[in-house]
Design an enzyme around this catalytic site. Sequence first.
Site, PDB file in Angstrom:
ATOM      1  N   HIS A  92      -5.369   5.097   2.818  1.00  0.00           N
ATOM      2  CA  HIS A  92      -4.278   5.832   2.183  1.00  0.00           C
ATOM      3  C   HIS A  92      -3.827   5.304   0.825  1.00  0.00           C
ATOM      4  O   HIS A  92      -2.874   5.842   0.249  1.00  0.00           O
ATOM      5  CB  HIS A  92      -3.077   5.917   3.140  1.00  0.00           C
ATOM      6  CG  HIS A  92      -2.425   4.602   3.435  1.00  0.00           C
ATOM      7  ND1 HIS A  92      -2.663   3.907   4.594  1.00  0.00           N
ATOM      8  CD2 HIS A  92      -1.539   3.857   2.737  1.00  0.00           C
ATOM      9  CE1 HIS A  92      -1.950   2.797   4.599  1.00  0.00           C
ATOM     10  NE2 HIS A  92      -1.261   2.738   3.476  1.00  0.00           N
ATOM     11  N   ASP A  95       2.585   4.268   6.499  1.00  0.00           N
ATOM     12  CA  ASP A  95       2.685   4.373   5.036  1.00  0.00           C
ATOM     13  C   ASP A  95       1.893   5.538   4.467  1.00  0.00           C
ATOM     14  O   ASP A  95       1.552   5.535   3.289  1.00  0.00           O
ATOM     15  CB  ASP A  95       2.197   3.055   4.415  1.00  0.00           C
ATOM     16  CG  ASP A  95       2.541   2.932   2.946  1.00  0.00           C
ATOM     17  OD1 ASP A  95       3.581   3.469   2.528  1.00  0.00           O
ATOM     18  OD2 ASP A  95       1.762   2.306   2.197  1.00  0.00           O
ATOM     19  N   HIS A  97       1.424  -5.359   7.355  1.00  0.00           N
ATOM     20  CA  HIS A  97       0.826  -4.165   6.767  1.00  0.00           C
ATOM     21  C   HIS A  97      -0.170  -4.633   5.711  1.00  0.00           C
ATOM     22  O   HIS A  97       0.210  -5.086   4.635  1.00  0.00           O
ATOM     23  CB  HIS A  97       1.896  -3.274   6.148  1.00  0.00           C
ATOM     24  CG  HIS A  97       1.360  -1.954   5.679  1.00  0.00           C
ATOM     25  ND1 HIS A  97       1.013  -0.950   6.540  1.00  0.00           N
ATOM     26  CD2 HIS A  97       1.088  -1.486   4.442  1.00  0.00           C
ATOM     27  CE1 HIS A  97       0.562   0.092   5.855  1.00  0.00           C
ATOM     28  NE2 HIS A  97       0.597  -0.219   4.564  1.00  0.00           N
ATOM     29  N   ASP A 126      -2.771  -3.402   3.285  1.00  0.00           N
ATOM     30  CA  ASP A 126      -3.458  -2.328   2.582  1.00  0.00           C
ATOM     31  C   ASP A 126      -4.898  -2.769   2.341  1.00  0.00           C
ATOM     32  O   ASP A 126      -5.141  -3.803   1.703  1.00  0.00           O
ATOM     33  CB  ASP A 126      -2.762  -2.027   1.256  1.00  0.00           C
ATOM     34  CG  ASP A 126      -1.486  -1.232   1.442  1.00  0.00           C
ATOM     35  OD1 ASP A 126      -1.410  -0.442   2.396  1.00  0.00           O
ATOM     36  OD2 ASP A 126      -0.552  -1.396   0.630  1.00  0.00           O
TER      37      ASP A 126
END
Length: 787
Positions: free
Chosen positions: A329, A126, A14, A16
């Site tokens: 996000h 997420d 993941h 970001d």
Amino acid sequence: YGPIGSILLTGHAHIDLAWLWPVAETRRKVRRTFSSVLHLMDRFEDFTFNQSSAQAYAWLEEDDPDLLERVTQRVREGRWEPVGGSWVEPDSQVTGAEAYVRQLFYGQRFFERQFGIRNTTAWLPDVFGFSGGIPQLFLGAGISKFFTIKVTWSEHNAFPYDLFWWEGLDGSKVLSHTFDNPGAGYNGNITPLDTYGTWKNFRGKRLHDQTLLSFGWGDGGGGPSQDMLENYARIKDYPVLPQLQMGKVEDFFANLPTEGVPTFTGELYLELHRGTLTTQGLVKKLNRESEHRLAEAEAFSALASLEGASYPHAVLDRNWQSLLLNQFHDILPGSSINEVYQDTHRELRAVVATAISIRDTAITTLSGGGEGGTAVANPSLHPRPLTAILPPGAATEAFGGVSQPVADGTLIHAPGVTIGGFGLVSATDTGEVPEGTGVRASSAADGTILENAVLRVTIGADGTIHDVWDKAENRAALSDRGNQLWAYVDRPRAWDAWDIDETYENAGFEITAVDGIEVIEEGPLRASVRVSRTWRSSRFVQTYRLLSESTRLDVETEIDWHERLMLIRAVFPTSVHAHEATCETIFGVQRRPTHRNTSWERSRFEVSAHRFVDLSEPDYGVALLNDGKYGYSIEGATIGVSLVRGPLHPDPFADEGGHHFTYSLFPHRGDWVEGGVVREAQALNALLVPIAVGGEARNRDGFVHGSGVELGFGALKRAHDRTGVVLRVYEPHGIRGESVLTFDRTVQSATRVNLLEEDTDAEVTVDGPSVTLNVRPFEVISLLLEL
């Protein structure tokens, strides 16, 4: 004992795209993570890995094309799986409708160009809640399945399913799965805690014999480690633990059952992270402006291209992708560090400026160009009355009607002059203000009065709205003082930038001090009253504005903000009794109860809305519109909107400094549909555009006129990779029926296309300049037009 249960494992990093590090560092994280994963694939032959976000691969295409080629080879082998079908993993509450379409459009196009694949599963582990308008968009982009994790994070009410159909506003359904890993969530490990715990928590095991688990270090990337893969060999067939199998996300979802699966309808509300609807208010305002300005630039450029002008495909694509990146996000919700927002502010301001330049160039082309006059363009699908502020230096001497000098130019306002959808008029004769109309500002014993033919507004000595009297309907729109400014101590238990605690109202007080109230415009076209306040180290300047013959009262707000751990909200007690409020969302509305009977309703003390929230009785209603705010409360007859916060983590300077936005009180006859709330919200966010042109600038009738079931505007653009223009519309009110679009020229052909601009078999009837459509509630319709 044999293994119990089954888990399909997918390696995962993941990443970001920004959070506790800026985008520039993310680009390095992508290269490091991808290199590490490829190295492990060389050592562990059954290791498979998934990675979302076309943006990450696009960076790699620029930064390290050789590494991208190695990734592409593993994709061909079936061991590396690009997932999700979107440009980034976007915020799914604040992101606008058309921007969400472009997330899927550009994401699917990139994956097909680079890897020769189309995703059928959305991968959004997420994201902090999901609009009910999204399932229809997934299906329109070829995505029929959906994965997330965050719904398991709700504070009070456990989400009831982990294998379910998610049904959207229009009835579209996507097959959905989530898992509840008691270890590290979507950043799982291959240990008994994670594997056994995930299988134990899987409530859908009566429907299906396998659940999903993603593993690998994440948030900052990293991905699976050697230890994890060695553990896989040790425990994949271990007694009592679930049997483990490496595999692909798309294959897992393809094997899920479709019969007997429960349905969850509407938005997926997360009972957590409600502050992300408000934090970093400037980013949210620039996001709204970018969305509208890009849509305007495309629309007028498409019309100009029909007359031979070039269409700036490449520039528009780049600017859309810049906006889409900043809808990630942890960027748009306001949960990143200060360095991220230094980049975001610069990038989104550039998007707005570029879009305005493209739009204005196209309008000038359509009007004939030249100098000495002014044309006014309507950037909306529906006809609009002429209201515009001409910039200083505009050719006002040509006007035969009434104009009014204002601080930023010259106001022209002629409700009797109408501009058709995407049409132009030459601002040379606005007519006179008829007797008995106009607007005035005056002082009275009970306060300062703004009054026109249809509305009388009283501003009290405390700066709030003491009364809004609707003359036409002979009733008050408010039950108490409107636009009360309240300050609340805002110290959430955790996650400063993310959360507003449900007890925040227990530590609030009204800001009542007033520095001054002054009339700054007295009419005849617009009257305005300015209220100034100083509170602690911050300053609030609010200007109430009322136009002739309008029932919309604008509250133009400027805040110079210097507080920490405080929340400011504006509160409007209306006179409307309704059990449900109507809140705009992606291509439609979400209806929400105004009471808090159950724990589910009590948990929704702060909810998302795009351009409006409305309370309506059958014959009367009041809407609160905005041009860049997203966090609302609705309880009983009172609407509240969150204006600004001051969290300390992760950005101790969040929201520090200047904010400029407008929200508007809009009383209306009938309910929100009859009252034209969608049109009025569009008008607030997409002002008519004045452009300096030749003195003999030609008027242009509207490009399109609608009749029958009313449609809202999504996009008007040149098609990618084929001829023609794409017009995207939607049904905004929840009505079924026939709609007719009549264009200003003969329609050679009209084809229903999906969101990827590919033909569908849906029927369209063409008759000369008219296209007839059968629409269902909240349906999104894309037409490829040859004109």
